[in-house]
Structures are given as C-alpha cells and as structure tokens.
Design a protein around this motif. Structure first.
Motif, short mmCIF file in Angstrom:
data_model
loop_
_atom_site.label_atom_id
_atom_site.label_comp_id
_atom_site.label_asym_id
_atom_site.label_seq_id
_atom_site.Cartn_x
_atom_site.Cartn_y
_atom_site.Cartn_z
N ARG A 67 -11.85 -0.92 9.33
CA ARG A 67 -12.02 0.38 8.68
C ARG A 67 -11.06 1.35 9.35
O ARG A 67 -11.03 1.46 10.57
N LYS A 91 -5.67 12.06 2.62
CA LYS A 91 -6.66 11.70 3.63
C LYS A 91 -7.53 10.62 3.01
O LYS A 91 -7.90 10.72 1.84
N ASP A 92 -7.83 9.57 3.77
CA ASP A 92 -8.56 8.46 3.18
C ASP A 92 -9.37 7.73 4.23
O ASP A 92 -9.03 7.72 5.42
N ASP A 93 -10.46 7.14 3.78
CA ASP A 93 -11.30 6.25 4.58
C ASP A 93 -11.22 4.92 3.85
O ASP A 93 -11.69 4.80 2.73
N GLN A 94 -10.58 3.94 4.48
CA GLN A 94 -10.34 2.68 3.79
C GLN A 94 -10.72 1.49 4.65
O GLN A 94 -10.76 1.58 5.88
N THR A 95 -11.02 0.38 3.98
CA THR A 95 -11.29 -0.87 4.66
C THR A 95 -10.27 -1.89 4.18
O THR A 95 -10.03 -2.01 2.97
N LYS A 116 -11.73 -1.51 0.16
CA LYS A 116 -12.22 -0.29 -0.49
C LYS A 116 -11.49 0.92 0.05
O LYS A 116 -10.98 0.92 1.17
N SER A 117 -11.46 1.96 -0.80
CA SER A 117 -10.73 3.18 -0.46
C SER A 117 -11.20 4.29 -1.38
O SER A 117 -11.64 4.04 -2.51
N GLN A 118 -11.04 5.52 -0.92
CA GLN A 118 -11.34 6.67 -1.76
C GLN A 118 -10.12 7.05 -2.59
O GLN A 118 -10.25 7.49 -3.73
N MET A 119 -8.92 6.87 -2.05
CA MET A 119 -7.69 7.36 -2.69
C MET A 119 -6.84 6.27 -3.34
O MET A 119 -6.01 6.57 -4.19
N ARG A 162 -5.96 2.52 -5.24
CA ARG A 162 -6.40 1.47 -6.15
C ARG A 162 -6.11 0.10 -5.52
O ARG A 162 -6.89 -0.83 -5.65
N LYS A 205 -4.90 6.09 -6.87
CA LYS A 205 -5.75 6.34 -8.02
C LYS A 205 -5.24 7.51 -8.86
O LYS A 205 -5.51 7.56 -10.05
#
Length: 147
Positions: A53, A62-66, A83-86, A88, A115
């Motif tokens: 992570r 800014k992103d929180d990604q795995t 997975k990610s907020q920003m 695809r 995205k």
C-alpha cells in the motif's frame, strides 16, 4: 496493448545492491519524493513484498493505492494495480542489467491510466516525469551506500 513509457539509467553498484533498495519499501518515503507512506501488506515465501500500500502525493495527484508485485529472478520486478482512488490501471517494472565494472543499467517501464480524462500526450509526459524522478532518486539512494 497500452503504450508504455520507459527510460534507463546506469547506477554505480551491483544489481543486488540496486534490487535491495528497490525491495526496501519502508524506505521509499526517504528517496522517492512522491511516496509519503509505504506498507507491505503481504509477502511471498521468500519474504519479498507481494502487495504494498502506497500513499502518494505528486502535487496535483494524491492517491492511496495498493500494488501487487511479481519478482522474476534476481534482476526484475514488476507491479500492477490492485486498487486506487485516482487510477484505472498502473503497470510498471524495473529490469536490472549488469554492466561494465560493477555498474547496473536500470530500465523502468510504466503505463498509467487515470480515471479522469487526459490526453495521451499529457499522460506520457507525466509518466516520463515519474520515471525520471524515480530513476534519479534510486541512483542517488543506491550510490549513497547502506544507511
């Protein structure tokens, strides 16, 4: 297949030393710039990270990604987005090639799909900036020696 961006740099160290820095996710905030937090979520049978992570801050993004990591031999690691907020998708890799006199050529390949709508030309430029910063940071960190 999506277009990727790649770049290479020569580092004054053996491949094992370079891979040691790449595999040390806890230290990423010390040298990557964009990574503010890194947490290994899962490891494989050899103790290498399988899922990590990352909390990123690259200015406007800014992103929180795995990410899921795949280790191929001693000289290659690749990753893909879980997975990610920003984003695809995100696919990348480091390939280490032993070079002259104890140096290593490091090739970083990256493909990112965000995205939000973005022109391909702008996306490639962003990938290039990410790669160049990462390679420069990696070179500086590895050549500084163990800490």
């Amino acid at each position: 297949m999506a277009e990727h961006t790649s770049s290479s740099i020569t580092i004054e160290a053996a491949p094992a030393d370079v891979m040691g820095v790449i595999a040390d996710f806890a230290r990423y905030p010390d040298w990557t710039g964009e990574v503010k937090e890194a947490e290994v979520i899962a490891t494989d049978g050899q103790g290498r990270a399988e899922q990590v992570r990352l909390v990123m801050d690259a200015g406007a993004i800014k992103d929180d990604q795995t990410l899921a990591y795949t280790w191929t031999g001693e000289h290659e690691v690749s990753w893909t987005l879980v997975k990610s907020q920003m984003l695809r998708s995100l696919d990348g890799s480091y390939l280490l090639t032993p070079a002259a006199a104890g140096t290593t050529e490091v090739t970083y390949r990256l493909t990112v799909d965000v995205k939000i709508p973005m022109l391909g030309m702008i996306k490639r430029k962003a990938e290039k900036v990410i790669i160049d910063r990462a390679l420069a940071g990696l070179k500086k960190r590895v050549e500084a020696g163990p800490k």
